[in-house]
Structures are given as C-alpha cells and as structure tokens.
Write a protein that holds these residues in place. Structure first.
Motif, short mmCIF file in Angstrom:
data_model
loop_
_atom_site.label_atom_id
_atom_site.label_comp_id
_atom_site.label_asym_id
_atom_site.label_seq_id
_atom_site.Cartn_x
_atom_site.Cartn_y
_atom_site.Cartn_z
N GLY A 1 0.80 -1.22 0.00
CA GLY A 1 0.00 0.00 0.00
C GLY A 1 0.83 1.27 0.00
O GLY A 1 0.45 2.27 -0.60
N SER A 2 1.98 1.24 0.67
CA SER A 2 2.80 2.45 0.76
C SER A 2 3.55 2.75 -0.53
O SER A 2 4.06 3.86 -0.71
CB SER A 2 3.80 2.29 1.92
OG SER A 2 4.57 1.14 1.74
N MET A 3 3.62 1.80 -1.44
CA MET A 3 4.34 2.02 -2.71
C MET A 3 3.73 3.18 -3.50
O MET A 3 4.46 3.92 -4.16
CB MET A 3 4.34 0.76 -3.56
CG MET A 3 5.13 -0.39 -2.95
SD MET A 3 6.89 -0.13 -2.92
CE MET A 3 7.32 -0.68 -4.55
N GLY A 4 2.43 3.35 -3.41
CA GLY A 4 1.76 4.41 -4.15
C GLY A 4 2.12 5.80 -3.69
O GLY A 4 1.90 6.78 -4.41
N GLU A 5 2.67 5.92 -2.48
CA GLU A 5 3.04 7.22 -1.94
C GLU A 5 4.45 7.64 -2.34
O GLU A 5 4.86 8.77 -2.09
CB GLU A 5 2.92 7.20 -0.41
CG GLU A 5 1.51 6.95 0.07
CD GLU A 5 1.44 6.79 1.57
OE1 GLU A 5 2.34 7.30 2.28
OE2 GLU A 5 0.49 6.17 2.03
N LEU A 6 5.19 6.72 -2.95
CA LEU A 6 6.57 7.02 -3.32
C LEU A 6 6.63 7.81 -4.62
O LEU A 6 5.72 7.75 -5.45
CB LEU A 6 7.37 5.72 -3.44
CG LEU A 6 7.43 4.91 -2.14
CD1 LEU A 6 8.12 3.58 -2.39
CD2 LEU A 6 8.12 5.68 -1.04
N LEU A 7 7.71 8.53 -4.80
CA LEU A 7 7.87 9.43 -5.94
C LEU A 7 8.71 8.79 -7.04
O LEU A 7 9.59 7.97 -6.76
CB LEU A 7 8.59 10.70 -5.48
CG LEU A 7 7.97 11.44 -4.30
CD1 LEU A 7 8.94 12.47 -3.74
CD2 LEU A 7 6.67 12.11 -4.73
N ASP A 8 8.46 9.21 -8.28
CA ASP A 8 9.37 8.83 -9.35
C ASP A 8 10.54 9.82 -9.32
O ASP A 8 10.59 10.73 -8.48
CB ASP A 8 8.66 8.81 -10.71
CG ASP A 8 8.10 10.15 -11.14
OD1 ASP A 8 8.41 11.20 -10.51
OD2 ASP A 8 7.34 10.17 -12.12
N ALA A 9 11.50 9.65 -10.23
CA ALA A 9 12.70 10.48 -10.22
C ALA A 9 12.36 11.97 -10.37
O ALA A 9 12.92 12.82 -9.67
CB ALA A 9 13.66 10.03 -11.31
N ASP A 10 11.43 12.30 -11.26
CA ASP A 10 11.06 13.71 -11.45
C ASP A 10 10.42 14.29 -10.20
O ASP A 10 10.70 15.43 -9.81
CB ASP A 10 10.10 13.85 -12.63
CG ASP A 10 10.78 13.62 -13.97
OD1 ASP A 10 12.03 13.74 -14.04
OD2 ASP A 10 10.07 13.32 -14.95
N GLY A 11 9.57 13.50 -9.55
CA GLY A 11 8.93 13.95 -8.31
C GLY A 11 9.95 14.18 -7.21
O GLY A 11 9.86 15.15 -6.45
#
Length: 130
Positions: A111-121
């Motif tokens: 569930g917490s994976m969705g809160e992580l950012l991509d490189a640009d974020g």
C-alpha cells in the motif's frame, strides 16, 4: 539535468527503493542525502529477519557532521543487509545508488508504494528544499 536514476522510487525523506523483479526490493539513501550528510563514518543497519514499517526508522547513518535516521519506504521483512558497509560506510558516499545499497526487503504491504515518488517527483522535492 538530474542524475536521479529513473529505475526506482523515492521517499520524501531521501531513501530510494528498487524493485529487483524477484519479489525483493533494495533500499538505500539518495545521493542528495549523502551529500548533505558529508563523509559517512558509521552505518547501523537493521537485522535480517526484522520487520520494517513504511515511514518508520530502521537504520542510522553517521557522518563527521551528524547522525541521521534512515526510514523504510515500505513495510516488509529485511531479507539481506549490505555487510560490506560495516567496514566501509564511505561506500554510500562513493556509490549511493549502486554498491552503497543498505538492505533488502520482502514487501508485506504494498500500500505504501503508491506514496513514493518517481525520479522527477523526487527532483522536485530537492528543488523545493534548496
């Protein structure tokens, strides 16, 4: 131009996580984090078999400047640690996204994976801090 690798996700607290494709995820601190800390002199990693919680502190890195907690970006079980860091914590300074990885987990709650950012974020977070 950013040097933030695009093959992983990032926490706002400056940790990265990479999907190894076999059910395991490798975690470390970002190049930005190690630059802020300076020369690392000690690393305290979680024990293999221990449980880590998303957003919970699970490791410590110490530099000549300060000690800083490392937070797990996900919830899971620690399945491996980078034992090479015990005698060479400066490896994180030298290669934060490669041989300076800290530990691996088997995610038990995605569930917490969705809160992580991509490189640009993540780059946007760094830009806001500067």
């Amino acid at each position: 131009m950013s040097n933030t690798p695009t093959d992983r996700r990032y926490a706002k607290s400056h940790e990265w996580i990479k999907d190894e494709g076999d059910g395991s995820y490798t975690i470390g601190i970002t190049a930005h984090a190690q630059e802020l800390l300076g020369d690392l002199v000690f690393v305290d990693l979680p024990e293999v078999g221990s449980q880590v919680e998303a957003g919970g502190d699970c490791a410590v890195v110490e530099s000549v400047k300060a000690a800083s907690d490392v937070y797990s970006p996900v919830t899971g079980e620690v399945i491996a640690i980078n034992e090479a860091l015990d005698g060479a914590p400066e490896t994180i300074n030298e290669d934060a996204y490669g041989s300076g990885w800290m530990f691996k987990v088997k995610v038990t709650d995605s569930g917490s994976m969705g809160e992580l950012l991509d490189a640009d974020g993540y780059d946007a977070v760094i830009a806001e801090e500067e």
